[in-house]
Design an enzyme around this catalytic site. Sequence first.
Site, PDB file in Angstrom:
ATOM      1  N   HIS A   9     -18.240  -4.381  -7.439  1.00 39.61           N
ATOM      2  CA  HIS A   9     -18.695  -2.763  -7.756  1.00 39.61           C
ATOM      3  C   HIS A   9     -19.527  -2.485  -8.769  1.00 39.61           C
ATOM      4  O   HIS A   9     -20.136  -1.560  -8.771  1.00 39.61           O
ATOM      5  CB  HIS A   9     -17.255  -2.161  -7.710  1.00 39.61           C
ATOM      6  CG  HIS A   9     -16.489  -2.422  -9.255  1.00 39.61           C
ATOM      7  ND1 HIS A   9     -15.656  -3.043  -9.425  1.00 39.61           N
ATOM      8  CD2 HIS A   9     -17.010  -1.756 -10.507  1.00 39.61           C
ATOM      9  CE1 HIS A   9     -15.185  -2.894 -10.713  1.00 39.61           C
ATOM     10  NE2 HIS A   9     -16.012  -2.045 -11.250  1.00 39.61           N
ATOM     11  N   ASP A  11     -13.659  -8.199  -4.643  1.00 39.62           N
ATOM     12  CA  ASP A  11     -14.592  -7.402  -5.587  1.00 39.62           C
ATOM     13  C   ASP A  11     -15.169  -8.304  -6.618  1.00 39.62           C
ATOM     14  O   ASP A  11     -15.330  -8.307  -7.893  1.00 39.62           O
ATOM     15  CB  ASP A  11     -13.708  -6.211  -6.406  1.00 39.62           C
ATOM     16  CG  ASP A  11     -14.660  -5.341  -7.348  1.00 39.62           C
ATOM     17  OD1 ASP A  11     -15.793  -5.378  -6.933  1.00 39.62           O
ATOM     18  OD2 ASP A  11     -13.917  -4.778  -8.370  1.00 39.62           O
ATOM     19  N   SER A  40     -15.729  -4.026 -16.593  1.00 40.98           N
ATOM     20  CA  SER A  40     -15.789  -4.558 -15.328  1.00 40.98           C
ATOM     21  C   SER A  40     -16.686  -5.862 -15.231  1.00 40.98           C
ATOM     22  O   SER A  40     -17.806  -5.795 -15.514  1.00 40.98           O
ATOM     23  CB  SER A  40     -16.044  -3.717 -14.311  1.00 40.98           C
ATOM     24  OG  SER A  40     -15.208  -2.735 -14.224  1.00 40.98           O
TER      25      SER A  40
END
Length: 386
Positions: free
Chosen positions: A130, A160, A234
């Site tokens: 993402h 992911d 992230s």
Amino acid sequence: MKSVLRPLIGPVLYGLIIALGYIFIIERTSQPIQHEVVLIEKQITETPIQSTASISDPISYADAVSKAQPAVVNIATSKLVTEKAHPLADDPVFRRFFGLNQAPRRQRMQQSLGSGVIISPSGYILTNNHVIAQADQIKVGLADGREIDAMVVGTDPETDLALIYIDMPDLPAINLAKTENIRVGDVVLAIGNPFGVGQTVTKGIVSALGRHQSDISSFVDFIQTDAAINPGNSGGALINAYGDLIGINTAIYSNSGGSLGIGFAIPIGTATDVVKQLVQYGQVIRGWVGIEPQVLNPALAKAFNLPNIEGLLVMGIAKNGPAHQAGIRPGDIITHMNGNMIEDPRAAMEMIANMKPGAKVTIRVNRQEQSLDILVVVGARPTPQG
């Protein structure tokens, strides 16, 4: 004169004897006490004061950070976004009626920030899917201040994870830990670029292992940590107290978007399995049979007038998928796969996903209280859309 003193000699001698005996007893009993006092004073004097920090919980984690930090990078992405002039701008009748067919649409550059980890000196960087999804440009900022554009090697939306590459020699790669050595309670450090403020380190522990977060991924048993993880972290590194990578920071549990002490990281064992396939194939290939199972519990069995047995109820089936072509039907109760009893949909899905397309699996179903063994040829799991 002698006759006068003679009666006093006896009592005096008796008193002297009693006094000497009392002094002797006091000296004998005081020696052990004085000896203990001397020993205690000696121990206090000679024993150094020790820190309350144990070997496993050092005062500083600077060595671990200095070992891992050079391999953690900042990732900045940008993509060209076309904005609609009106919510109905895509409707052809609306566009023709208002003469919008020739009207230019507004475009702008959308930018986002994230983190990544260099896992190979040759330039491979692991991050979250993402972070780089649909990006037109990916720029990597190294810890030493250098910046360079990156290219995408492959992505796996279902875990992911994404693998990108930069063309730079002799990069500082991080050391990978062994997943089986991770324990609940281990000290961990999260390194990333939260809110774009720059590389930041936060400390916590492993709060739990094997967390299932189906809204994030159906194929990952996440590491849960209370180390502060925020937007921008992230794709960054979750390391142990020795500076070795144990996970890729992926998500937080929060209603506000800020850290609440519940963060999730993809274990490095899962990540390395994905990386191997991304390098080899550019994608992750998983087995698939095309069924939607649900645990058959007593309430469900009663509602559908089914036998109350242990197994998975086939709630849905993909049209023309492997299971459909083999003859499995909605309403069948799956009890075994290749002779192994199946009670958990997740375990069944993982078993199939780990098979190569073309492999065969024998699925035993209960249909109208009869057991049937159905041979299914495993197919390739379709790529998720969006």
